[in-house]
Design an enzyme around this catalytic site. Sequence first.
Site, PDB file in Angstrom:
ATOM      1  N   HIS A  65       0.823  -1.215   0.000  1.00  0.00           N
ATOM      2  CA  HIS A  65       0.000   0.000   0.000  1.00  0.00           C
ATOM      3  C   HIS A  65       0.859   1.268   0.000  1.00  0.00           C
ATOM      4  O   HIS A  65       0.379   2.331  -0.382  1.00  0.00           O
ATOM      5  CB  HIS A  65      -0.974  -0.010   1.183  1.00  0.00           C
ATOM      6  CG  HIS A  65      -2.145  -0.912   0.958  1.00  0.00           C
ATOM      7  ND1 HIS A  65      -3.377  -0.720   1.552  1.00  0.00           N
ATOM      8  CD2 HIS A  65      -2.284  -2.021   0.189  1.00  0.00           C
ATOM      9  CE1 HIS A  65      -4.213  -1.672   1.158  1.00  0.00           C
ATOM     10  NE2 HIS A  65      -3.571  -2.490   0.345  1.00  0.00           N
ATOM     11  N   HIS A 192      -1.490 -13.282  -0.412  1.00  0.00           N
ATOM     12  CA  HIS A 192      -2.660 -13.715   0.362  1.00  0.00           C
ATOM     13  C   HIS A 192      -2.538 -15.158   0.850  1.00  0.00           C
ATOM     14  O   HIS A 192      -3.522 -15.733   1.301  1.00  0.00           O
ATOM     15  CB  HIS A 192      -3.937 -13.515  -0.463  1.00  0.00           C
ATOM     16  CG  HIS A 192      -4.290 -12.060  -0.653  1.00  0.00           C
ATOM     17  ND1 HIS A 192      -5.351 -11.634  -1.416  1.00  0.00           N
ATOM     18  CD2 HIS A 192      -3.709 -10.928  -0.156  1.00  0.00           C
ATOM     19  CE1 HIS A 192      -5.410 -10.302  -1.390  1.00  0.00           C
ATOM     20  NE2 HIS A 192      -4.418  -9.845  -0.641  1.00  0.00           N
TER      21      HIS A 192
END
Length: 318
Positions: A65, A192
């Site tokens: 991010h 993930h």
Amino acid sequence: MASTSFLAIIFLLSIISFPASEAQLSSTFYSRTCPNLLPIVRSSMARAVARETRMAASILRLFFHDCFVNGCDGSILLDDTPTFTGEQNALPNRNSVRGFEVIDTIKSNVEAACKATVSCADILALAARDGVVLVGGPTWTVGLGRRDATTASQSTANSDLPAPSSSLATLVSKFAAKGLSARDMTALSGGHTIGQAQCQNFRLHIYNDANINTSFAALRRANCTASGGDTNLAPLDVQSPNAFGNDYYQNLVGFRGLLHSDQELFNNGTQDTLVRQYVRSRALFFSDFAAAMVKMGAISPLTGTNGEIRLNCTKVNS
Ligand code: HEM
Ligand SMILES: *[C@@H]1O[C@H](CO)[C@@H](O)[C@H](O)[C@H]1NC(C)=O
Ligand SMILES: *[C@@H]1O[C@H](CO)[C@@H](O)[C@H](O)[C@H]1NC(C)=O
Ligand SMILES: *[C@@H]1O[C@H](CO)[C@@H](O)[C@H](O)[C@H]1NC(C)=O
Ligand SMILES: *[C@@H]1O[C@H](CO)[C@@H](O)[C@H](O)[C@H]1NC(C)=O
């Protein structure tokens, strides 16, 4: 015009041999100014992950991010103040990205050894790599020399970060906008394999989508009801959320992706073949993931005299 095409070829060759952003980072950037940097970050991350395994995942996501919003420049680390709006309250980040206090602690440890020398952006890049290694993932050489931003952009965080509702086409285009290929996107989504997601980010997938394993949907619905429990957590990887492996892709071929965006990678589209290759070869996933992390870590860094070496990661120098 022969001379025009000749110049065009020279130009293309120069891009190929010197990718604008990657060429500026160097793994030895601090070898004289902060020789113990790598062991300091590594031992600090080892303590943080020993305290809470999920922290490896949280720091990896924090780095992603950071890099996707105006490059890997530590902008996500800047706290909001009454006179400054940063990225932490952008929709993809608010009450979701975590691990700031771990980066602050590592920064204090680094400052104690090498005052005003190492950027917060570089500390985050190293910490993300060390976290992945600590939970069993691949390693890679981290290019260094990023400097810290003196600004941040909440609106760019809102527009450039992908949402869990994204289609495959949107995922491909949001990564392409950062110079990352569809293959990079599919490999990086393998992040993930560790970490957790909140019910509000996967509710529509487990209630509304058809491309989901029925018993898996039932399992996740038990702790994520049709309304309420928005912040209840579930592991992104149903098999081993604390270990970095290729089981994320095994989940996808079994229609056990947790996010809509995860299952988009195996939904009769262009990435199906690659997903199956990653299921067959953990080594291929690891080498693609490591290469893509190096690429992501080189997204428009501030170098030279641009930006600053922040003394405290939460605020710009005064
Ligand atoms: C492809 C597009 C992506 C989308 C749409 C996406 C979306 C999300 C969402 C919605 C969550 C859960 C957040 C929450 O519920 O609080 C999450 C968690 C996470 N993401 Fe992604 N992500 C993407 C790509 C990536 C990439 C490229 C990485 C790193 C390489 C990454 C690493 C993680 C990790 C490790 C977590 C767990 C964090 C934790 O447990 O604290 N994601 N992501
Ligand atoms: C759904 O997943 C379970 C294991 O999680 C598996 O046993 C079952 O075969 C799957 N069902 C289908 C239709 O793939
Ligand atoms: C349900 O969600 C809560 C809150 O996030 C979490 O602590 C708990 O582990 C979850 N339970 C199950 C069975 O997944
Ligand atoms: C993929 O296509 C096949 C054949 O058309 C179809 O049976 C299957 O349901 C599709 N799968 C998904 C996930 O859309
Ligand atoms: C960094 O700045 C914040 C906000 O002013 C402050 O609370 C914190 O103690 C500072 N950290 C260090 C290590 O000085």
